[in-house]
Design a protein around this motif. Sequence first.
Motif, mmCIF file in Angstrom:
data_model
loop_
_atom_site.group_PDB
_atom_site.id
_atom_site.type_symbol
_atom_site.label_atom_id
_atom_site.label_comp_id
_atom_site.label_asym_id
_atom_site.label_seq_id
_atom_site.Cartn_x
_atom_site.Cartn_y
_atom_site.Cartn_z
ATOM 1 N N LEU A 82 -6.402 -1.459 -1.416
ATOM 2 C CA LEU A 82 -5.115 -1.877 -0.670
ATOM 3 C C LEU A 82 -5.553 -1.245 0.640
ATOM 4 O O LEU A 82 -4.999 -2.134 1.773
ATOM 5 C CB LEU A 82 -3.865 -1.603 -1.183
ATOM 6 N N TYR A 83 -5.853 -0.063 0.963
ATOM 7 C CA TYR A 83 -5.988 0.520 2.205
ATOM 8 C C TYR A 83 -7.050 -0.084 2.908
ATOM 9 O O TYR A 83 -6.866 -0.478 4.163
ATOM 10 C CB TYR A 83 -6.215 1.976 2.135
ATOM 11 N N ARG A 116 0.818 -1.307 0.150
ATOM 12 C CA ARG A 116 -0.005 -0.019 -0.104
ATOM 13 C C ARG A 116 0.926 1.197 -0.030
ATOM 14 O O ARG A 116 0.845 2.085 -0.687
ATOM 15 C CB ARG A 116 -1.102 0.171 1.211
ATOM 16 N N GLN A 148 -5.720 -3.445 4.359
ATOM 17 C CA GLN A 148 -4.742 -3.336 5.385
ATOM 18 C C GLN A 148 -5.711 -3.007 6.598
ATOM 19 O O GLN A 148 -5.541 -3.504 7.684
ATOM 20 C CB GLN A 148 -3.947 -2.203 5.147
ATOM 21 N N HIS A 158 -5.197 2.200 -4.614
ATOM 22 C CA HIS A 158 -4.763 2.542 -3.348
ATOM 23 C C HIS A 158 -5.844 2.129 -2.264
ATOM 24 O O HIS A 158 -5.647 1.896 -1.001
ATOM 25 C CB HIS A 158 -4.393 3.964 -3.250
#
Length: 167
Positions: free
Chosen positions: A80-81, A36, A84, A77
């Motif tokens: 992925l964030y 990320r 996470q 992004h």
Amino acid sequence: LKIDLTLGLAVGLGFGLIFLVLYFVGRNCVDLSCDREGLYLEMSEHIHDSLGNLMNVYLNNQEKKEIAKNSRIEKKHTKLYKAQILLTRNVVFTLSLISLVTFISVLVLSYNKLRQKVISTEVFSTLVIILMYFFGYLMNLSDEIPGFLVRLGILKQSVPFLYDILN
């Protein structure tokens, strides 16, 4: 001695489970954070380049193309964030659950020892106070470790940059 062994095994099992979770899931947390962060740096660089070439973008009528490129990178992004954050949430939940089960197990074992008159009320009270402190420590650990793993992922992403600077 037998009291200590039983309670020690319960606490040891709790710690063992926490370390197993951190060992297997912690790597995923670090890797996901690294990926990320890499995408974030790429996105930042691309936006910086787009703003630096803003005049060329307008002159060549490429506004929509640039916006589409930025949107694609932002969506990657964001994906992925979110992954996470979900993984971090799951790690916090799992570690907190293990901590709670360990606390309750040791409390129940201690109470059974008290009912069987193996330990005195003073020893039981002392165990409860120590357990509350221990449980608070485990809960703080459960909250702090995932953030630490995320920071490790950011550092992992920065290793080539740091290596270039330091050498």
